[in-house]
Write a protein that holds these residues in place. Structure first.
Motif, PDB file in Angstrom:
ATOM      1  N   THR A  65      -5.299   4.690   0.732  1.00 24.20           N
ATOM      2  CA  THR A  65      -4.417   3.637   1.230  1.00 24.20           C
ATOM      3  C   THR A  65      -3.585   4.099   2.427  1.00 24.20           C
ATOM      4  N   LEU A  90      -9.771   3.153  -6.484  1.00 22.04           N
ATOM      5  CA  LEU A  90      -8.384   2.756  -6.264  1.00 22.04           C
ATOM      6  C   LEU A  90      -7.832   2.094  -7.519  1.00 22.04           C
ATOM      7  N   TYR A 128       0.356  -2.753   7.105  1.00 20.11           N
ATOM      8  CA  TYR A 128       1.232  -2.065   6.151  1.00 20.11           C
ATOM      9  C   TYR A 128       1.308  -2.856   4.850  1.00 20.11           C
ATOM     10  N   THR A 129       1.213  -4.169   4.978  1.00 15.16           N
ATOM     11  CA  THR A 129       1.226  -5.084   3.834  1.00 15.16           C
ATOM     12  C   THR A 129       0.102  -6.091   4.030  1.00 15.16           C
ATOM     13  N   ARG A 141      -7.026  -0.128   4.463  1.00 18.66           N
ATOM     14  CA  ARG A 141      -6.058  -1.205   4.229  1.00 18.66           C
ATOM     15  C   ARG A 141      -6.558  -2.523   4.813  1.00 18.66           C
ATOM     16  N   PHE A 159       0.830  -1.207   0.000  1.00 20.75           N
ATOM     17  CA  PHE A 159       0.000   0.000   0.000  1.00 20.75           C
ATOM     18  C   PHE A 159       0.865   1.258   0.000  1.00 20.75           C
ATOM     19  N   ASN A 160       0.465   2.231  -0.774  1.00 19.17           N
ATOM     20  CA  ASN A 160       1.104   3.538  -0.752  1.00 19.17           C
ATOM     21  C   ASN A 160       0.468   4.342   0.379  1.00 19.17           C
ATOM     22  N   THR A 161       1.132   4.387   1.522  1.00 14.59           N
ATOM     23  CA  THR A 161       0.547   5.031   2.700  1.00 14.59           C
ATOM     24  C   THR A 161       0.589   6.556   2.624  1.00 14.59           C
ATOM     25  N   ASP A 190      -1.359   3.103  -5.962  1.00 14.49           N
ATOM     26  CA  ASP A 190      -2.201   3.020  -4.768  1.00 14.49           C
ATOM     27  C   ASP A 190      -1.928   1.700  -4.046  1.00 14.49           C
ATOM     28  N   VAL A 191      -2.210   0.606  -4.774  1.00 12.27           N
ATOM     29  CA  VAL A 191      -1.976  -0.743  -4.277  1.00 12.27           C
ATOM     30  C   VAL A 191      -1.159  -1.484  -5.325  1.00 12.27           C
TER      31      VAL A 191
END
Length: 538
Positions: A302, A382, A501-502, A308, A295-297, A432-433
């Protein structure tokens, strides 16, 4: 194994071929006609060991470079660039004697300073290496990555041309496995500085110390070769003269080439695994390859933890492996199953850590409602980024269908591009993802937890408790396997379950066809990378 090691997909094809050597003696074959034609699923990205994050590049490096250790045909680490090693009683300082015959492909001797230069280059924040965290067991590595110390303070010294000293933060049981990895290969400083930013961008812009040299790669083309390195210290043991590599993204084409005798080895695409299951050359094995979502935090949607978590739990993983991939198993943590075992208790890590993010439609929808509330929008869009291989596109399409069905108000767009472009896009935060795969470099959970193909983990994941856990696992509990295991499980829980985060997706299995003509072909114990050093074609 970054180990490691993002991102050749399960449909990565690496294949070997048909030898036409009729009427020639065995010596003639070994001398000149020992040739394999192989296919890979995407272009190579780089030959710079500080820059790679894809498995195509890693395979090239594993065949063209050599570190202190390498894997033998049984998948065990053995001394390679080093001829001997000693350590102090605490097992924190290791002294390696390099092989006097070791040379670079341009004739330069391989020196201890080449290792020092390469490792300091990777750990330097200015290099921005995706693999810098791999050096964390080395003294001062973490502080250097954080900009607190100079790269020259890394715990590695050239005592003389043939003697390399490595100092660790704390003892580790997997040092020999760790040092087989590409980030620990040496680099010829003279050549690297000559080409500067262009180093490793073509096969001519590098020199090699492994059993093969890379030739014919211009940086963007779909064909290149691995040619026997005449300067390699153990070149008499290398029977293969050349491996001809070409990019073949269509796995059905590779299967047909195998059937017609033009390929001796190919990894099967997921859609063909069942088709070839009864072929005499068919093989399958479970491997620690993982599929994951990054994910692009830094982006609004995201960057929201509830969004997420909704995405991570919003698709049926069992249906994915059963109906789309045809191989593999669902994965609910970033560390795969049957991979790492506690040396004190012999417990398997994944069983002890449990399921962290299983498919759960109700929980996903509840998290999605919270995300929309916090974002102040009811309709959200997204983009899922993937490489343009068949399997990557199939997985992305499945995710699109599942997420749009299970998360009300979500629109998912897909963008599939060549792997090299995808790696550049994720590095530049242009996503984004992102869907990708990753394979490890050594059999310890920390390889996945601190790396695992996770983009920008070192800079963007700011949960200090997670980093404290990793620090304690590497120092305070280094000699206490039970406590170290508990600390790593706590870190993984924070990373995946608490902060997501993932998002883990599946654990892969390798299915491939292998001709009986090919002898001595080795596959990395941690993934699908082919090692050609011991290959002989009959």
């Amino acid at each position: 194994m970054k180990t490691k090691q993002l991102f050749a997909l399960m449909g990565v094809i690496v294949t070997g071929v048909f030898l036409s050597a009729c009427g020639r003696s065995q010596n003639d074959q070994q001398a000149s006609t020992q040739t394999i034609r192989s296919a890979v699923s995407d272009q190579m990205a780089t030959l710079d060991t500080a820059k790679y994050s894809d498995m195509i590049s890693l395979e090239a490096m594993d065949n063209a470079f050599e570190g202190l250790y390498r894997f033998d045909q049984k998948g065990k680490p053995v001394l390679a660039g080093a001829q001997s090693v000693t350590s102090n009683e605490e097992h924190t300082i290791y002294t390696f004697k390099l092989r006097k015959k070791a040379k670079w492909s341009n004739g330069d001797p391989v020196k201890a300073s080449d290792y020092v230069y390469a490792w300091q280059n990777i750990i330097s924040p200015s290099t921005a290496s995706p693999n810098s965290q791999r050096l964390d067991p080395i003294k001062n590595a973490q502080a250097i990555r954080k900009g607190e110390l100079s790269p020259t303070q890394l715990g590695v010294k050239a005592l003389d041309d043939q003697t390399l000293q490595v100092q660790l933060e704390a003892p580790i049981s997997y040092l020999d496995e760790l040092l087989t990895g590409a980030p620990f290969f040496p680099k010829n400083q003279k050549v690297a500085e000559k080409f500067d930013s262009k180093y490793g961008t073509t096969s001519k812009n590098a020199v090699y110390n492994g059993p093969f040299v890379v030739s014919g790669w211009q940086g963007t083309n779909d064909q290149w070769n691995y040619v026997k390195n005449k300067q390699y210290w153990d070149q008499k043991a290398v029977k293969l003269a050349k491996a001809e590599i070409q990019v073949v993204k269509d796995t059905s084409t590779a299967g047909k080439l195998y059937q017609t005798g033009k390929l001796d080895y190919t990894i099967l695409g997921n859609e063909f695994a069942k088709q070839y299951a009864n072929d005499p050359g068919y093989h399958t094995k479970k491997i620690p390859l993982i599929g994951y979502l990054g994910f692009n935090t830094k982006r609004d949607i995201t960057g929201n933890v509830h969004a997420r978590k909704a995405i991570a739990q919003g698709f049926d993983k069992q249906l994915l492996v059963k109906n789309v991939l045809n191989v593999g198993t669902p994965l609910n943590g970033i560390v795969p199953a049957d991979f790492a075992y506690n040396s004190a208790t012999d417990k398997e890590y994944r069983k002890q850590a449990g399921d962290l993010l299983p498919y759960d439609k109700k929980k996903a929808q509840a998290e999605w409602a919270l995300a929309k509330q916090e974002l102040g929008q009811d309709e959200l869009t997204l983009e899922v980024l993937s490489s343009d291989t068949n399997e990557a596109k199939q997985v992305a399409t499945y995710l699109q269908s599942q997420l749009e069905e299970n998360l009300p108000g979500l629109k998912v767009n897909l963008r599939s591009i060549p792997l090299k472009s995808r790696l550049a896009a994720t590095t530049a935060y242009n996503y984004d993802v992102v869907y990708g795969t990753w394979q490890p470099d050594y059999a310890d959970p920390v390889n996945f937890i601190s790396d695992g193909g996770q983009y920008h983990l070192n800079t963007d994941y700011t949960n200090q408790a997670f980093w404290n856990d990793l620090d304690q696992a590497a120092t305070t509990y280094a000699n206490d396997p039970a406590k170290r295991w508990e600390t790593l499980i706590d870190a993984e829980t924070k990373l995946i379950k608490d902060d997501t985060y993932t998002a883990p997706v599946y654990q892969g299995a390798m299915t491939y066809l292998l001709s009986s003509k090919v002898k001595g072909l080795s596959i990395s114990p941690y993934g699908t990378v082919l090692l050609y050093r011991d290959v002989e074609v009959e």
